[in-house]
Write a protein that holds these residues in place. Structure first.
Motif, PDB file in Angstrom:
ATOM      1  N   UNK A 149       0.817  -1.214   0.000  1.00 15.90           N
ATOM      2  CA  UNK A 149       0.000   0.000   0.000  1.00 15.90           C
ATOM      3  C   UNK A 149       0.852   1.266   0.000  1.00 15.90           C
ATOM      4  N   UNK A 150       1.922   1.272   0.771  1.00 20.57           N
ATOM      5  CA  UNK A 150       2.729   2.482   0.932  1.00 20.57           C
ATOM      6  C   UNK A 150       3.323   2.926  -0.400  1.00 20.57           C
ATOM      7  N   UNK A 151       3.923   1.985  -1.140  1.00 14.18           N
ATOM      8  CA  UNK A 151       4.518   2.339  -2.420  1.00 14.18           C
ATOM      9  C   UNK A 151       3.442   2.648  -3.462  1.00 14.18           C
ATOM     10  N   UNK A 152       2.308   1.990  -3.358  1.00 12.31           N
ATOM     11  CA  UNK A 152       1.208   2.268  -4.276  1.00 12.31           C
ATOM     12  C   UNK A 152       0.719   3.701  -4.098  1.00 12.31           C
ATOM     13  N   UNK A 153       0.714   4.192  -2.879  1.00 13.86           N
ATOM     14  CA  UNK A 153       0.307   5.567  -2.624  1.00 13.86           C
ATOM     15  C   UNK A 153       1.260   6.572  -3.261  1.00 13.86           C
ATOM     16  N   UNK A 154       2.522   6.185  -3.389  1.00  9.68           N
ATOM     17  CA  UNK A 154       3.506   7.080  -4.008  1.00  9.68           C
ATOM     18  C   UNK A 154       3.249   7.229  -5.501  1.00  9.68           C
ATOM     19  N   UNK A 155       2.977   6.095  -6.158  1.00  8.71           N
ATOM     20  CA  UNK A 155       2.791   6.123  -7.601  1.00  8.71           C
ATOM     21  C   UNK A 155       2.251   4.784  -8.049  1.00  8.71           C
ATOM     22  N   UNK A 156       1.312   4.815  -8.988  1.00 12.91           N
ATOM     23  CA  UNK A 156       0.808   3.565  -9.533  1.00 12.91           C
ATOM     24  C   UNK A 156       1.920   2.764 -10.193  1.00 12.91           C
ATOM     25  N   UNK A 157       2.938   3.454 -10.693  1.00 13.50           N
ATOM     26  CA  UNK A 157       4.048   2.778 -11.348  1.00 13.50           C
ATOM     27  C   UNK A 157       4.834   1.924 -10.360  1.00 13.50           C
ATOM     28  N   UNK A 158       4.750   2.255  -9.093  1.00 16.09           N
ATOM     29  CA  UNK A 158       5.520   1.537  -8.086  1.00 16.09           C
ATOM     30  C   UNK A 158       4.716   0.415  -7.428  1.00 16.09           C
ATOM     31  N   UNK A 159       3.672  -0.036  -8.094  1.00 13.36           N
ATOM     32  CA  UNK A 159       2.837  -1.113  -7.574  1.00 13.36           C
ATOM     33  C   UNK A 159       3.395  -2.449  -8.049  1.00 13.36           C
ATOM     34  N   UNK A 160       4.308  -3.033  -7.265  1.00 12.55           N
ATOM     35  CA  UNK A 160       4.970  -4.268  -7.657  1.00 12.55           C
ATOM     36  C   UNK A 160       4.501  -5.416  -6.767  1.00 12.55           C
ATOM     37  N   UNK A 161       4.099  -6.503  -7.396  1.00 12.10           N
ATOM     38  CA  UNK A 161       3.701  -7.679  -6.629  1.00 12.10           C
ATOM     39  C   UNK A 161       4.939  -8.458  -6.218  1.00 12.10           C
ATOM     40  N   UNK A 162       4.928  -9.012  -5.002  1.00 12.54           N
ATOM     41  CA  UNK A 162       6.024  -9.810  -4.493  1.00 12.54           C
ATOM     42  C   UNK A 162       5.491 -11.093  -3.867  1.00 12.54           C
ATOM     43  N   UNK A 163       6.399 -11.965  -3.471  1.00 12.71           N
ATOM     44  CA  UNK A 163       6.064 -13.197  -2.762  1.00 12.71           C
ATOM     45  C   UNK A 163       6.544 -13.057  -1.326  1.00 12.71           C
ATOM     46  N   UNK A 164       5.731 -13.466  -0.378  1.00 12.38           N
ATOM     47  CA  UNK A 164       6.071 -13.354   1.034  1.00 12.38           C
ATOM     48  C   UNK A 164       5.696 -14.643   1.756  1.00 12.38           C
ATOM     49  N   UNK A 165       6.188 -14.793   2.973  1.00  9.33           N
ATOM     50  CA  UNK A 165       5.836 -15.953   3.796  1.00  9.33           C
ATOM     51  C   UNK A 165       5.477 -15.489   5.203  1.00  9.33           C
ATOM     52  N   UNK A 166       4.710 -16.326   5.869  1.00  9.11           N
ATOM     53  CA  UNK A 166       4.337 -16.100   7.268  1.00  9.11           C
ATOM     54  C   UNK A 166       4.907 -17.236   8.111  1.00  9.11           C
ATOM     55  N   UNK A 167       5.630 -16.875   9.158  1.00 11.55           N
ATOM     56  CA  UNK A 167       6.267 -17.836  10.052  1.00 11.55           C
ATOM     57  C   UNK A 167       5.557 -17.828  11.397  1.00 11.55           C
ATOM     58  N   UNK A 168       5.306 -19.001  11.993  1.00 13.81           N
ATOM     59  CA  UNK A 168       4.542 -19.075  13.231  1.00 13.81           C
ATOM     60  C   UNK A 168       5.365 -18.818  14.489  1.00 13.81           C
ATOM     61  N   UNK A 169       6.649 -18.507  14.322  1.00 11.15           N
ATOM     62  CA  UNK A 169       7.552 -18.440  15.465  1.00 11.15           C
ATOM     63  C   UNK A 169       7.289 -17.257  16.392  1.00 11.15           C
ATOM     64  N   UNK A 170       6.658 -16.201  15.845  1.00 13.79           N
ATOM     65  CA  UNK A 170       6.512 -14.983  16.650  1.00 13.79           C
ATOM     66  C   UNK A 170       5.329 -14.174  16.143  1.00 13.79           C
ATOM     67  N   UNK A 171       4.453 -13.763  17.056  1.00  8.93           N
ATOM     68  CA  UNK A 171       3.383 -12.847  16.674  1.00  8.93           C
ATOM     69  C   UNK A 171       3.938 -11.430  16.619  1.00  8.93           C
ATOM     70  N   UNK A 172       3.214 -10.544  15.948  1.00 12.89           N
ATOM     71  CA  UNK A 172       3.688  -9.175  15.748  1.00 12.89           C
ATOM     72  C   UNK A 172       2.632  -8.203  16.268  1.00 12.89           C
ATOM     73  N   UNK A 173       3.027  -7.354  17.204  1.00  9.31           N
ATOM     74  CA  UNK A 173       2.138  -6.331  17.755  1.00  9.31           C
ATOM     75  C   UNK A 173       2.687  -4.952  17.419  1.00  9.31           C
ATOM     76  N   UNK A 174       1.809  -4.087  16.958  1.00 14.90           N
ATOM     77  CA  UNK A 174       2.217  -2.740  16.564  1.00 14.90           C
ATOM     78  C   UNK A 174       2.072  -1.774  17.731  1.00 14.90           C
ATOM     79  N   UNK A 175       2.984  -0.836  17.804  1.00 13.35           N
ATOM     80  CA  UNK A 175       2.857   0.259  18.758  1.00 13.35           C
ATOM     81  C   UNK A 175       2.100   1.410  18.096  1.00 13.35           C
ATOM     82  N   UNK A 176       1.268   2.082  18.874  1.00 14.33           N
ATOM     83  CA  UNK A 176       0.585   3.283  18.400  1.00 14.33           C
ATOM     84  C   UNK A 176      -0.140   3.049  17.073  1.00 14.33           C
ATOM     85  N   UNK A 177      -1.054   2.108  17.102  1.00 18.29           N
ATOM     86  CA  UNK A 177      -1.766   1.767  15.879  1.00 18.29           C
ATOM     87  C   UNK A 177      -2.545   2.959  15.317  1.00 18.29           C
ATOM     88  N   UNK A 178      -2.437   3.143  14.013  1.00 22.01           N
ATOM     89  CA  UNK A 178      -3.235   4.118  13.295  1.00 22.01           C
ATOM     90  C   UNK A 178      -4.450   3.405  12.695  1.00 22.01           C
TER      91      UNK A 178
END
Length: 424
Positions: A149-178
């Protein structure tokens, strides 16, 4: 062989391209999208292939929608699907940048991928939308494609699809959620590397997509080392003449969770001017070097590996322009052409659980490519209209194949039994 219509209700029943059977092989999971591109299904469901009984697995609320469901390979009560945003509005509604993966169990949805779209970004969180979530064979890790989303907001040209993975080893909590940010149950990292303007003739890629886990337990390298974790994906290269050429790439993934937290040239979590980057230990490697159009994008298909990890199957045109089924080793080398007929392969495909065959649609029939006989075996009759192209999926024990046909305007689920006597 006799095909059986499993669903009959007058609405669509959309199977995902793989992992649609429950672990016990009794049920198939699906969503109710009216079309591939219309993400408006409020529920994901399962149907018992013997009795036809339909059970609602999960229903979205607060204006959200769900779909593209896959099943855990060993747990009958665990699934993953895409979940759209709750309370969508004109600024944040379902699209490729605004969706997440959720694990469904006991009627509850647990978000997999944390989302952090305001700096400073969080290691282990992503910043956009995830799509088509696939369990590794042991059910431990999850792969998916990702749009930022962040790069897409900069420019439609920067909308690149990638491959990612999710690992069960650690949950992720955000500080100061927007607003629109959320925590995740898994630690997520991008594992492909894309370049906004790939150098023509190089191994740089503009997009990465249609990934698949290698083997049930990885693959054997040329050095005799067993690589436990690896993903293959299609990467969009640029030829010297400027053509976009899809090729096959692979990433070997570390065993040690610590390696996923160590940044390479760019931060794992991304910056305001750079996509989230792969950890230092992950380097993509190109497997195919096509002289023509490269890996076929139509029909849409996902790279799928043999259970022993020795072959990656994909679709590509032959010298006559016919879309054929091919394989290549995860170690590279020359690809091997399997089918040789005058008809295009018409669908995505899956491997038999033992690796002895691959099923797909060919000449308007569901067929099996038999590796022993090196020939095609038709398991349904040829019809004037082909079965739907998105999913032709073996059951866990290899005794049935699930697929879809359009009947009176609705996609219905069918199965066909494949007995050992017929196969042999």
């Amino acid at each position: 062989m006799h095909e059986v219509q499993v669903t009959t209700l007058p609405h669509h029943h959309q199977l995902t391209n793989a992992q649609v059977w429950s672990a016990d092989g009794l049920c198939l999971v699906y969503d109710r999208r009216p079309a591939q591109h219309l993400f408006t299904s409020q529920t994901v469901e399962k149907v018992n292939v013997e009795t036809g009984q339909v059970t609602e697995i999960y229903r979205a609320t607060q204006g959200a929608h769900v779909g593209v469901i896959t099943a855990h390979p060993h747990d009958n009560d665990c699934f993953i699907c895409i979940h759209g945003p709750e309370y969508p509005d004109e600024f944040w509604q379902y699209d490729i940048h605004h969706r997440r993966g959720v694990i469904l169990s006991g009627g509850k949805a647990t978000t997999i991928d944390a989302c952090d779209i305001t700096p400073p970004y969080t290691v282990g969180a992503l910043r956009g939308g995830s799509h088509v979530h696939m369990f590794s064979h042991d059910g431990d890790r999850i792969s998916f494609t990702y749009n930022d989303h962040v790069m897409h907001q900069r420019s439609l040209e920067e909308d690149q699809r990638n491959v990612a993975i999710a690992l069960p080893h650690k949950s992720v909590s955000l500080r100061n959620k927007a607003p629109r940010e959320h925590d995740g149950s898994h630690f997520c990292v991008v594992v492909s590397e894309t370049t906004l303007h790939p150098q023509p003739g190089s191994d740089q890629i503009l997009r990465a997509f249609e990934e698949g886990w290698i083997g049930h337990n990885g693959y054997l390298t040329t050095s005799g080392h067993w690589q436990r974790w690896a993903l293959a994906f299609i990467g969009e290269t640029v030829a010297f003449d400027g053509r976009k050429v899809p090729e096959i790439f692979i990433v070997d993934l570390p065993d040690d969770f610590y390696a996923y937290t160590q940044a390479g040239q760019h931060p794992i979590e991304g910056t305001e001017r750079h996509l989230p980057a792969p950890p230092a230990a992950i380097k993509q490697r190109r497997l195919t070097f096509s002289e023509g159009a490269g890996v076929a994008l139509h029909p849409r298909h996902w790279l799928r590996s043999s259970p022993d990890g020795s072959k990656i199957a994909f679709l590509m045109a032959d010298s006559a322009g016919v879309i054929q089924l091919w394989t290549i080793s995860p170690n590279g080398g020359l690809p091997e052409q399997l089918t040789e007929g005058g008809h295009n392969v018409q669908s995505a495909f899956t491997w038999h659980p033992t690796g002895k065959g691959i099923t797909f649609i060919y000449d308007n029939q569901v067929v099996i490519y038999d590796f022993e006989q090196k020939s095609l075996i038709a398991v349904t009759a040829r019809t004037s209209r082909a079965p739907c192209a998105e999913a032709v999926v073996w059951s866990p024990k290899g005794s049935k194949i699930a697929f879809m046909r359009e009947i009176e305007g609705f996609r219905q689920i069918f199965t066909v039994a494949v007995t050992e006597s017929y196969w042999c």
